[in-house]
Design a protein around this motif. Structure first.
Motif, mmCIF file in Angstrom:
data_model
loop_
_atom_site.group_PDB
_atom_site.id
_atom_site.type_symbol
_atom_site.label_atom_id
_atom_site.label_comp_id
_atom_site.label_asym_id
_atom_site.label_seq_id
_atom_site.Cartn_x
_atom_site.Cartn_y
_atom_site.Cartn_z
ATOM 1 N N LEU A 56 2.622 0.692 4.966
ATOM 2 C CA LEU A 56 3.903 -0.330 5.666
ATOM 3 C C LEU A 56 4.511 -1.198 4.135
ATOM 4 C CD1 LEU A 56 6.006 -1.706 8.352
ATOM 5 C CD2 LEU A 56 4.120 -3.872 8.182
ATOM 6 N N MET A 57 3.979 -1.525 3.712
ATOM 7 C CA MET A 57 4.496 -1.985 2.482
ATOM 8 C C MET A 57 5.398 -0.681 0.989
ATOM 9 S SD MET A 57 4.287 -5.082 2.627
ATOM 10 C CE MET A 57 3.969 -4.774 3.791
ATOM 11 N N ALA A 58 5.051 0.158 1.660
ATOM 12 C CA ALA A 58 5.027 1.351 0.544
ATOM 13 C C ALA A 58 6.606 1.859 1.482
ATOM 14 C CB ALA A 58 4.366 2.514 0.881
ATOM 15 N N ASP A 59 6.546 1.422 2.897
ATOM 16 C CA ASP A 59 7.892 2.340 3.482
ATOM 17 C C ASP A 59 8.939 1.442 3.124
ATOM 18 O OD1 ASP A 59 5.555 4.944 4.296
ATOM 19 O OD2 ASP A 59 6.160 4.234 6.378
ATOM 20 N N TYR A 60 8.508 0.430 3.446
ATOM 21 C CA TYR A 60 9.523 -0.733 3.222
ATOM 22 C C TYR A 60 10.005 -0.910 1.371
ATOM 23 C CZ TYR A 60 9.839 -1.071 8.140
ATOM 24 O OH TYR A 60 10.524 0.234 8.642
ATOM 25 N N HIS A 61 9.186 -0.196 0.731
ATOM 26 C CA HIS A 61 9.835 -0.554 -0.806
ATOM 27 C C HIS A 61 9.607 -2.255 -1.043
ATOM 28 C CE1 HIS A 61 11.133 3.175 -0.672
ATOM 29 N NE2 HIS A 61 11.885 3.238 0.268
ATOM 30 N N VAL A 62 8.356 -2.312 -0.248
ATOM 31 C CA VAL A 62 7.914 -4.027 -1.110
ATOM 32 C C VAL A 62 7.611 -4.369 -2.416
ATOM 33 C CG1 VAL A 62 6.228 -6.017 0.031
ATOM 34 C CG2 VAL A 62 6.995 -4.594 1.411
ATOM 35 N N ASP A 63 7.637 -4.982 -3.056
ATOM 36 C CA ASP A 63 7.373 -5.476 -4.683
ATOM 37 C C ASP A 63 5.692 -6.502 -4.771
ATOM 38 O OD1 ASP A 63 9.767 -3.750 -5.606
ATOM 39 O OD2 ASP A 63 11.285 -5.766 -4.669
ATOM 40 N N LYS A 64 5.869 -7.946 -3.823
ATOM 41 C CA LYS A 64 5.569 -8.324 -3.824
ATOM 42 C C LYS A 64 4.700 -8.903 -2.625
ATOM 43 C CE LYS A 64 4.222 -12.545 -6.123
ATOM 44 N NZ LYS A 64 4.107 -13.142 -7.640
ATOM 45 N N VAL A 65 3.652 -9.169 -2.259
ATOM 46 C CA VAL A 65 3.043 -9.549 -0.448
ATOM 47 C C VAL A 65 2.274 -11.520 -1.331
ATOM 48 C CG1 VAL A 65 1.310 -10.046 1.136
ATOM 49 C CG2 VAL A 65 2.272 -7.489 0.211
ATOM 50 N N VAL A 66 3.035 -12.496 -0.334
ATOM 51 C CA VAL A 66 2.717 -14.175 -0.060
ATOM 52 C C VAL A 66 1.955 -13.446 0.873
ATOM 53 C CG1 VAL A 66 4.431 -14.216 -2.770
ATOM 54 C CG2 VAL A 66 4.796 -14.306 -0.027
ATOM 55 N N ILE A 67 0.583 -14.164 0.966
ATOM 56 C CA ILE A 67 -0.169 -14.830 1.875
ATOM 57 C C ILE A 67 -0.040 -15.928 1.453
ATOM 58 C CG2 ILE A 67 -2.764 -14.772 2.564
ATOM 59 C CD1 ILE A 67 -2.428 -12.080 1.484
ATOM 60 N N LYS A 68 -0.070 -17.110 2.963
ATOM 61 C CA LYS A 68 -0.490 -18.089 3.225
ATOM 62 C C LYS A 68 -1.896 -18.381 3.064
ATOM 63 C CE LYS A 68 0.133 -22.115 6.365
ATOM 64 N NZ LYS A 68 -1.093 -23.226 5.807
ATOM 65 N N GLY A 69 -2.670 -18.962 2.464
ATOM 66 C CA GLY A 69 -3.504 -19.642 2.159
ATOM 67 C C GLY A 69 -3.856 -20.593 3.435
ATOM 68 N N ARG A 70 -5.281 -20.501 3.009
ATOM 69 C CA ARG A 70 -6.400 -20.816 4.444
ATOM 70 C C ARG A 70 -7.313 -21.950 3.929
ATOM 71 N NH1 ARG A 70 -7.848 -16.820 5.969
ATOM 72 N NH2 ARG A 70 -8.058 -16.059 4.145
ATOM 73 N N ALA A 71 -7.649 -23.208 4.345
ATOM 74 C CA ALA A 71 -8.854 -23.510 3.658
ATOM 75 C C ALA A 71 -10.289 -22.357 3.763
ATOM 76 C CB ALA A 71 -9.222 -24.949 4.866
ATOM 77 N N VAL A 72 -10.863 -23.079 2.620
ATOM 78 C CA VAL A 72 -12.212 -22.824 3.103
ATOM 79 C C VAL A 72 -13.122 -22.934 3.690
ATOM 80 C CG1 VAL A 72 -14.360 -21.166 1.851
ATOM 81 C CG2 VAL A 72 -11.913 -21.833 0.922
ATOM 82 N N LYS A 73 -13.242 -24.654 3.618
ATOM 83 C CA LYS A 73 -14.277 -25.487 4.203
ATOM 84 C C LYS A 73 -13.557 -26.515 5.206
ATOM 85 C CE LYS A 73 -16.290 -26.492 1.117
ATOM 86 N NZ LYS A 73 -17.167 -27.321 -0.042
ATOM 87 N N GLY A 74 -14.134 -27.222 6.288
ATOM 88 C CA GLY A 74 -13.298 -27.886 7.260
ATOM 89 C C GLY A 74 -12.879 -27.926 8.335
#
Length: 142
Positions: A56-74
């Protein structure tokens, strides 16, 4: 520059692709809004998820992916499947991946001089968090 925002929720990687060219933001139509995995315990399915996401990323020529981080605990900690999907995305060759904290996203959107109403984007409601992540990242690039 084309960037893909990702929210990991349950067994899904919800995506929103955005490009920034000559000061103009563009959200192209994408064939899928999320990439899913049925059984994260099955190594073949994890590989299939990784291949599908990379394609999917290659087909749309995406340069970078940003992921919304999640808490590890809690109370608001991310589930184990989400962390597995995050790792699968991070390990894709030739794809730059960055994790953005919720506080970074919130601060970037509050400081923004550009106001985009999410309802005007044409995206589905469940894509709002992925949109916020990619938009906050792009604001830092302007």
């Amino acid at each position: 520059m084309k960037v893909c925002g990702v929210e990991l929720k349950g067994n899904d990687a919800i995506v929103c692709i955005m490009s920034l060219q000559n000061g103009l933001f563009d959200i192209p139509k994408v064939r899928v809004q999320k990439v899913s995995i049925e059984d994260a315990a099955d190594a073949e399915q994890v590989k299939k998820f990784q291949f599908t996401f990379a394609k999917l990323m290659a087909d749309y020529h995406v340069d970078k992916v940003v992921i919304k981080g999640r808490a590890v605990k809690g109370k608001f900690a991310g589930g184990p499947v989400g962390f597995k999907l995050e790792a699968a995305i991070q390990l894709i060759d030739d794809l730059e991946v960055e994790i953005l904290s919720g506080s970074f996203i919130k601060t970037a959107l509050q400081k923004s001089q550009i106001d985009i109403d999410f309802r005007d984007t044409g995206l589905r409601n469940y894509q709002e968090t992925a949109f916020s992540a990619v938009f906050a990242y792009m604001l830092g690039q302007v």
